[in-house]
Write an enzyme that holds these catalytic residues in place. Structure first.
Site, PDB file in Angstrom:
ATOM      1  N   GLY A   1      53.593  46.596  39.451  1.00  0.00           N
ATOM      2  CA  GLY A   1      52.740  47.746  39.753  1.00  0.00           C
ATOM      3  C   GLY A   1      51.861  48.223  38.620  1.00  0.00           C
TER       4      GLY A   1
ATOM      5  N   HIS B   1      42.778  38.138  40.576  1.00  0.00           N
ATOM      6  CA  HIS B   1      43.510  36.895  40.338  1.00  0.00           C
ATOM      7  C   HIS B   1      43.466  36.585  38.838  1.00  0.00           C
ATOM      8  CE1 HIS B   1      45.369  33.092  41.228  1.00  0.00           C
ATOM      9  NE2 HIS B   1      44.541  32.541  40.367  1.00  0.00           N
TER      10      HIS B   1
ATOM     11  N   MET C   1      51.871  39.978  47.399  1.00  0.00           N
ATOM     12  CA  MET C   1      52.315  38.590  47.521  1.00  0.00           C
ATOM     13  C   MET C   1      52.372  38.101  48.960  1.00  0.00           C
ATOM     14  SD  MET C   1      52.522  37.717  44.469  1.00  0.00           S
ATOM     15  CE  MET C   1      53.390  36.156  44.541  1.00  0.00           C
TER      16      MET C   1
ATOM     17  N   ASN D   1      40.573  41.630  45.696  1.00  0.00           N
ATOM     18  CA  ASN D   1      41.777  41.094  45.057  1.00  0.00           C
ATOM     19  C   ASN D   1      41.508  40.814  43.582  1.00  0.00           C
ATOM     20  OD1 ASN D   1      44.451  40.009  44.954  1.00  0.00           O
ATOM     21  ND2 ASN D   1      43.607  37.941  45.080  1.00  0.00           N
TER      22      ASN D   1
ATOM     23  N   ASN E   1      48.885  47.193  37.737  1.00  0.00           N
ATOM     24  CA  ASN E   1      47.498  47.367  38.193  1.00  0.00           C
ATOM     25  C   ASN E   1      47.357  48.618  39.052  1.00  0.00           C
ATOM     26  OD1 ASN E   1      45.423  45.161  37.459  1.00  0.00           O
ATOM     27  ND2 ASN E   1      47.329  44.026  37.796  1.00  0.00           N
TER      28      ASN E   1
HETATM   29  C1  GRF Z   1      48.788  40.451  38.024  1.00  0.00           C
HETATM   30  O1  GRF Z   1      48.788  39.465  37.039  1.00  0.00           O
HETATM   31  C2  GRF Z   1      47.731  40.173  39.049  1.00  0.00           C
HETATM   32  O2  GRF Z   1      46.574  39.609  38.522  1.00  0.00           O
HETATM   33  C3  GRF Z   1      48.419  39.182  39.954  1.00  0.00           C
HETATM   34  O3  GRF Z   1      49.751  39.648  40.033  1.00  0.00           O
HETATM   35  C4  GRF Z   1      50.058  40.406  38.873  1.00  0.00           C
HETATM   36  C5  GRF Z   1      50.483  41.764  39.335  1.00  0.00           C
HETATM   37  O4  GRF Z   1      50.895  42.584  38.269  1.00  0.00           O
HETATM   38  N1  GRF Z   1      47.718  39.054  41.200  1.00  0.00           N
HETATM   39  P1  GRF Z   1      51.183  44.135  38.513  1.00  0.00           P
HETATM   40  O5  GRF Z   1      52.185  44.241  39.660  1.00  0.00           O
HETATM   41  O6  GRF Z   1      49.904  44.800  38.849  1.00  0.00           O
HETATM   42  O7  GRF Z   1      51.768  44.633  37.228  1.00  0.00           O
END
Ligand code: GRF
Length: 203
Positions: A12, A105, A81, A103, A14
């Site tokens: 979490g 990536h 996911m 999204n 992000n």
């Molecule tokens: C990040 O590296 C994002 O780019 C990828 O999954 C990870 C998620 O990290 N899609 P978080 O849950 O936001 O810490």
């Protein structure tokens, strides 16, 4: 202000960065709710602390119904996911057919799509890794790219090092890119490719 629903599955970081960016006006949009595919997801505590509506393990139909009822304009994936169906993606397009799902990536797409992208880049021994923000299309990691940022990894010794360099880049680029995209500060370009592929360029 545009209203955003964030979907997350993992730690979490992000999601928390987007909340902060929205609070500070770096992201000129309202984070209106969080949906999680797992109840023990790290983003849940932050959403509860912010008193945000929470969708626990929602189906795609649940998300679409919520988005309609709550006037959500954009769906933002932050480490979500689950593969989204074409039906779901098509239900969230603007009047020009542009996907309204964003999204992040952790690679310089089209290099290293799929899982563990930092690990893939590290093991491939490339000079630079990076981050891509893109719109979601049914082809996984294949929608129009909004922005990318690279960083050197050739002197790094572990995947953890790559990731700890990459995460702050993710947090910064994601907030700033969502900001201009949801506020319509872009131009669409169709470079006349046979598939009619659309390119999104910041205005
Ligand atoms: C990040 O590296 C994002 O780019 C990828 O999954 C990870 C998620 O990290 N899609 P978080 O849950 O936001 O810490």
């Amino acid at each position: 202000m545009k209203r955003i629903l964030v979907l997350a599955s993992g730690r979490g970081s992000n999601f928390r960065a987007l909340l902060e960016a929205s609070r500070h006006g770096v992201l000129r949009a309202e984070i209106a709710a969080l949906g999680v595919s797992k109840r023990d997801c790290g983003a849940v505590g932050a959403a509860e602390a912010a008193n945000l509506p929470l969708l626990l393990e929602p189906s795609e139909a649940d998300i679409l119904a919520f988005a309609k009822a709550q006037k959500i304009h954009f769906v933002v994936l932050a480490g979500y996911m689950k593969i989204l169906s074409k039906h779901f993606i098509d239900a969230l397009r603007d009047d020009k057919g542009l996907s309204q799902i964003i999204n992040i990536h952790p690679s310089l797409l089209p290099a290293f799509p799929g899982l563990d992208a930092y690990g893939q880049a590290f093991r491939a021994g490339v000079r630079e890794a990076g981050v891509t923000i893109h719109l979601v299309e049914p082809e996984v990691d294949g929608g129009p790219i909004l922005d990318q940022k690279s960083f050197r990894i050739d002197r790094m010794r572990t995947v953890e090092e790559v990731e700890s360099r990459g995460l702050p880049v993710e947090h910064d680029l994601y907030s700033k890119t969502i900001d201009w995209f949801v506020n319509g500060e872009y131009q669409l370009q169709n470079r006349g490719s046979p598939e009619g592929k659309v390119y999104v360029a910041r205005a």
